[in-house]
Design a protein around this motif. Structure first.
Motif, PDB file in Angstrom:
ATOM      1  N   LYS A  78       0.781  10.604   9.605  1.00 10.41           N
ATOM      2  CA  LYS A  78       1.180  10.130   8.459  1.00 10.41           C
ATOM      3  C   LYS A  78       2.662   9.498   8.803  1.00 10.41           C
ATOM      4  O   LYS A  78       3.485  10.285   9.017  1.00 10.41           O
ATOM      5  CB  LYS A  78       1.378  10.939   7.302  1.00 10.41           C
ATOM      6  CG  LYS A  78       1.405  10.004   5.916  1.00 10.41           C
ATOM      7  CD  LYS A  78       1.049  11.049   4.518  1.00 10.41           C
ATOM      8  CE  LYS A  78       1.355  10.272   3.450  1.00 10.41           C
ATOM      9  NZ  LYS A  78       1.319  11.079   2.064  1.00 10.41           N
ATOM     10  N   VAL A  79       2.641   8.125   8.447  1.00 10.57           N
ATOM     11  CA  VAL A  79       4.092   7.469   9.014  1.00 10.57           C
ATOM     12  C   VAL A  79       4.563   6.551   8.043  1.00 10.57           C
ATOM     13  O   VAL A  79       3.750   5.952   7.014  1.00 10.57           O
ATOM     14  CB  VAL A  79       3.869   6.809   9.996  1.00 10.57           C
ATOM     15  CG1 VAL A  79       5.240   5.909  10.468  1.00 10.57           C
ATOM     16  CG2 VAL A  79       3.390   7.384  11.169  1.00 10.57           C
ATOM     17  N   VAL A  91       6.925   3.536   7.052  1.00 10.17           N
ATOM     18  CA  VAL A  91       7.648   2.525   7.695  1.00 10.17           C
ATOM     19  C   VAL A  91       8.715   1.833   6.687  1.00 10.17           C
ATOM     20  O   VAL A  91       8.309   1.507   5.740  1.00 10.17           O
ATOM     21  CB  VAL A  91       6.869   1.273   8.070  1.00 10.17           C
ATOM     22  CG1 VAL A  91       7.703   0.110   8.764  1.00 10.17           C
ATOM     23  CG2 VAL A  91       5.926   1.907   9.326  1.00 10.17           C
ATOM     24  N   ILE A 136       3.265  -2.467  12.673  1.00 11.86           N
ATOM     25  CA  ILE A 136       2.498  -1.966  11.623  1.00 11.86           C
ATOM     26  C   ILE A 136       0.872  -1.963  11.927  1.00 11.86           C
ATOM     27  O   ILE A 136       0.295  -1.080  11.678  1.00 11.86           O
ATOM     28  CB  ILE A 136       2.816  -2.706  10.404  1.00 11.86           C
ATOM     29  CG1 ILE A 136       4.227  -2.220   9.866  1.00 11.86           C
ATOM     30  CG2 ILE A 136       1.824  -2.348   9.187  1.00 11.86           C
ATOM     31  CD1 ILE A 136       5.018  -2.795   8.554  1.00 11.86           C
ATOM     32  N   MET A 148      -0.261   0.232  14.754  1.00 12.60           N
ATOM     33  CA  MET A 148      -0.233   1.569  14.214  1.00 12.60           C
ATOM     34  C   MET A 148      -1.335   2.139  13.443  1.00 12.60           C
ATOM     35  O   MET A 148      -2.249   3.028  13.326  1.00 12.60           O
ATOM     36  CB  MET A 148       0.984   1.926  13.348  1.00 12.60           C
ATOM     37  CG  MET A 148       2.270   2.249  14.575  1.00 12.60           C
ATOM     38  SD  MET A 148       3.953   2.972  13.501  1.00 12.60           S
ATOM     39  CE  MET A 148       4.159   1.837  12.158  1.00 12.60           C
ATOM     40  N   SER A 149      -1.839   0.853  12.363  1.00 14.60           N
ATOM     41  CA  SER A 149      -2.861   0.858  11.548  1.00 14.60           C
ATOM     42  C   SER A 149      -4.177   1.064  12.595  1.00 14.60           C
ATOM     43  O   SER A 149      -5.211   1.812  12.336  1.00 14.60           O
ATOM     44  CB  SER A 149      -3.171  -0.311  10.734  1.00 14.60           C
ATOM     45  OG  SER A 149      -4.223  -0.171  10.075  1.00 14.60           O
ATOM     46  N   TRP A 162      -3.579   5.590  12.169  1.00 17.52           N
ATOM     47  CA  TRP A 162      -2.728   6.461  11.355  1.00 17.52           C
ATOM     48  C   TRP A 162      -2.553   5.962   9.875  1.00 17.52           C
ATOM     49  O   TRP A 162      -2.789   4.726   9.703  1.00 17.52           O
ATOM     50  CB  TRP A 162      -1.153   6.296  12.369  1.00 17.52           C
ATOM     51  CG  TRP A 162      -1.121   6.652  13.438  1.00 17.52           C
ATOM     52  CD1 TRP A 162      -2.038   7.261  14.077  1.00 17.52           C
ATOM     53  CD2 TRP A 162      -0.252   6.042  14.523  1.00 17.52           C
ATOM     54  NE1 TRP A 162      -1.736   7.416  15.533  1.00 17.52           N
ATOM     55  CE2 TRP A 162      -0.565   6.723  15.547  1.00 17.52           C
ATOM     56  CE3 TRP A 162       1.057   5.570  14.386  1.00 17.52           C
ATOM     57  CZ2 TRP A 162       0.074   6.675  17.064  1.00 17.52           C
ATOM     58  CZ3 TRP A 162       1.817   5.345  15.543  1.00 17.52           C
ATOM     59  CH2 TRP A 162       1.315   5.876  16.861  1.00 17.52           C
ATOM     60  N   ILE A 177      -0.499   4.803   7.060  1.00 20.71           N
ATOM     61  CA  ILE A 177       0.856   4.057   7.048  1.00 20.71           C
ATOM     62  C   ILE A 177       1.008   3.794   5.604  1.00 20.71           C
ATOM     63  O   ILE A 177       0.352   3.247   4.880  1.00 20.71           O
ATOM     64  CB  ILE A 177       0.840   2.625   7.778  1.00 20.71           C
ATOM     65  CG1 ILE A 177       0.281   2.818   9.292  1.00 20.71           C
ATOM     66  CG2 ILE A 177       2.374   2.062   7.787  1.00 20.71           C
ATOM     67  CD1 ILE A 177       0.952   3.837   9.960  1.00 20.71           C
ATOM     68  N   LEU A 201       4.416   1.944   3.380  1.00 23.46           N
ATOM     69  CA  LEU A 201       5.405   1.087   3.577  1.00 23.46           C
ATOM     70  C   LEU A 201       6.460   0.988   2.253  1.00 23.46           C
ATOM     71  O   LEU A 201       6.091   0.971   1.279  1.00 23.46           O
ATOM     72  CB  LEU A 201       5.073  -0.403   3.847  1.00 23.46           C
ATOM     73  CG  LEU A 201       5.854  -1.606   3.899  1.00 23.46           C
ATOM     74  CD1 LEU A 201       6.867  -1.652   5.073  1.00 23.46           C
ATOM     75  CD2 LEU A 201       5.278  -2.891   3.619  1.00 23.46           C
ATOM     76  N   VAL A 241      -2.012  -1.113   4.880  1.00 27.45           N
ATOM     77  CA  VAL A 241      -1.107  -0.024   4.790  1.00 27.45           C
ATOM     78  C   VAL A 241      -2.001   0.822   3.461  1.00 27.45           C
ATOM     79  O   VAL A 241      -2.449   0.170   2.687  1.00 27.45           O
ATOM     80  CB  VAL A 241       0.252  -0.332   4.625  1.00 27.45           C
ATOM     81  CG1 VAL A 241       0.893  -1.002   5.913  1.00 27.45           C
ATOM     82  CG2 VAL A 241       0.667  -0.954   3.178  1.00 27.45           C
ATOM     83  N   TYR A 278       5.255  13.246   5.346  1.00 28.08           N
ATOM     84  CA  TYR A 278       5.164  12.405   6.531  1.00 28.08           C
ATOM     85  C   TYR A 278       5.534  12.918   7.776  1.00 28.08           C
ATOM     86  O   TYR A 278       6.591  13.877   7.788  1.00 28.08           O
ATOM     87  CB  TYR A 278       6.268  11.167   6.071  1.00 28.08           C
ATOM     88  CG  TYR A 278       6.014  10.435   5.176  1.00 28.08           C
ATOM     89  CD1 TYR A 278       4.895   9.428   5.020  1.00 28.08           C
ATOM     90  CD2 TYR A 278       6.625  10.253   3.853  1.00 28.08           C
ATOM     91  CE1 TYR A 278       4.481   8.531   4.247  1.00 28.08           C
ATOM     92  CE2 TYR A 278       6.356   9.489   2.584  1.00 28.08           C
ATOM     93  CZ  TYR A 278       5.460   8.535   2.861  1.00 28.08           C
ATOM     94  OH  TYR A 278       5.154   7.997   1.787  1.00 28.08           O
TER      95      TYR A 278
END
Length: 392
Positions: A2-3, A5, A26, A29-30, A34, A36, A38, A58, A96
């Motif tokens: 879990k990120v 951004v 982005i 990463m998707s 992951w 995401i 934002l 996201v 996160y």
């Protein structure tokens, strides 16, 4: 994984260099699967259509506006950072694994208690202190020069504050990565070139001798670059049969009268075009005559992906790894720049060879997905040496 951004500008549509880099990352990463979120602290609200497009990639979008006043000029933080102070209290998600800061401007998110405990990763788009110093050199008005000079000093101080909080640094410029690595050898850092934005690269279009410049026309360093070309290069290419200069970019409502004031012929200007695809396709080659700047000039990389060989100054290609006469033509003086443009306009086979070799280089060394997997997976410290050998 879990990120979160965190951006200083809404990253979509990807219509200029910073957005191209951020939005491309982005999406990658998707694609890696992951989760995401934002967070954006920008000057403008995204349109409903743009917001919907981002939400297809996201999970959550958190927005806050910038806030600044005269008193903020007295802050020890740069105004670009202080104006985003609402990030400290922005209500975001939880749990996160990583927080990815897209540039120094979003520093206040580091003091948001909701992201406490996450691994902090900074995407270094520019050495901001050097960048604002270069903007000061390009600016014309004394008040603008003073502002950029003050921001440059404050960003130099901010770099030390960031080093206390950031766990990993991802440099867009190999040059700035090398400098940082020598200054902070204990910090996890990596050269992460901009992402490839096209699944397939465009092939060359050498039907018309159109020379193209695409860049943000409101930025003083881009304006300085265009004016240098208009003064020193363009008039001396008018005897080249079929030659035409095409200039395109977002002026943010400031207009392009400063270009037409030169009264020069064979110039076509596109102010804030909705799409750049047709402009790229109409071109023969791309010019990047920048005199001042920091970080990687993404316009050079984008031009190559879109099928245009490039003539650039040293500043316009620094940090890219591209080599003179092998991938692009590099020239810093007017005579040399003119010669480089003419040599490509008069020899389409050589122009095509440079384009092919530069596209091959980018395909090989700009594999964003492979590098990101290492960064957010095993970590920089373990992966740094083999990855550096791979991308440099």
């Amino acid at each position: 994984m879990k990120v979160l951004v965190v951006c200083s500008d809404f990253p979509y549509p990807a219509d200029h260099g910073g957005r191209v880099d951020t939005w491309g990352r982005i999406k990658i990463m998707s694609e890696l699967g992951w989760d995401i979120d934002l967070a954006v602290c920008g000057k403008y609200e995204p349109s409903p259509a743009d917001l919907e497009a981002v939400k297809r990639v996201v999970s959550e979008v958190y927005l806050c506006g910038r806030s600044s006043g005269i008193v903020d000029l007295l802050s020890p933080l740069p105004l670009q950072v202080q104006s985003r102070k609402r990030l400290r209290s922005l209500q975001v998600g939880s749990g996160y694994d990583h927080v990815l800061l897209e540039g120094d401007y979003v520093y206040p998110i580091l003091h948001n208690p909701q992201v406490s405990g996450a691994n902090m990763v900074l995407r270094v788009h520019n050495n901001e202190s050097a960048y604002f110093k270069s903007l000061g050199r390009s600016a014309r008005k004394a008040v603008h020069k003073l502002y950029y000079w003050m921001e440059s000093i404050k960003f130099a101080g901010l770099q030390k504050k960031l080093a206390q909080h950031v766990d990993k640094y991802l440099f867009i410029s190999s040059k700035e990565y090398d400098v940082f690595k020598n200054e902070y050898p204990h910090k996890g850092s990596l050269f992460l070139p901009p992402p490839i934005t096209r699944e397939t690269f465009e092939t060359s279009h050498f039907a018309a001798k159109n020379v193209v410049f695409i860049g943000s026309l409101f930025m003083p360093n881009n304006r300085e670059a265009v004016e240098w070309y208009l003064k020193h290069v363009h008039p001396r290419l008018l005897n080249e049969e079929g030659y035409k200069l095409i200039i395109a970019g977002n002026s943010r409502g400031q207009g392009t009268q400063w270009i037409t004031d030169y009264g020069l012929s064979r110039i076509e200007v596109h102010d804030s075009p909705k799409s750049l695809d047709d402009i790229y396709r109409s071109g023969y080659l791309f010019i990047n005559p920048m005199r001042n700047g920091a970080g990687v000039k993404l316009k050079t990389i984008e031009a190559i992906q879109n099928g245009l060989p490039v003539v650039s100054t040293s500043v316009g290609c620094e940090g890219t790894g591209l080599v003179h006469r092998e991938h692009i033509m590099i020239a810093d003086q007017p005579d040399d720049f003119i010669h480089a443009v003419k040599s490509l306009l008069d020899d389409w086979a050589y122009a095509g060879k440079l384009l092919s070799q530069s596209q091959s280089y980018i395909r090989k060394h700009y594999d964003h997905k492979a590098i990101l997997s290492g960064v957010f997976g095993s970590g920089i410290q373990e992966q740094r040496e083999p990855l550096i050998k791979q991308v440099l």
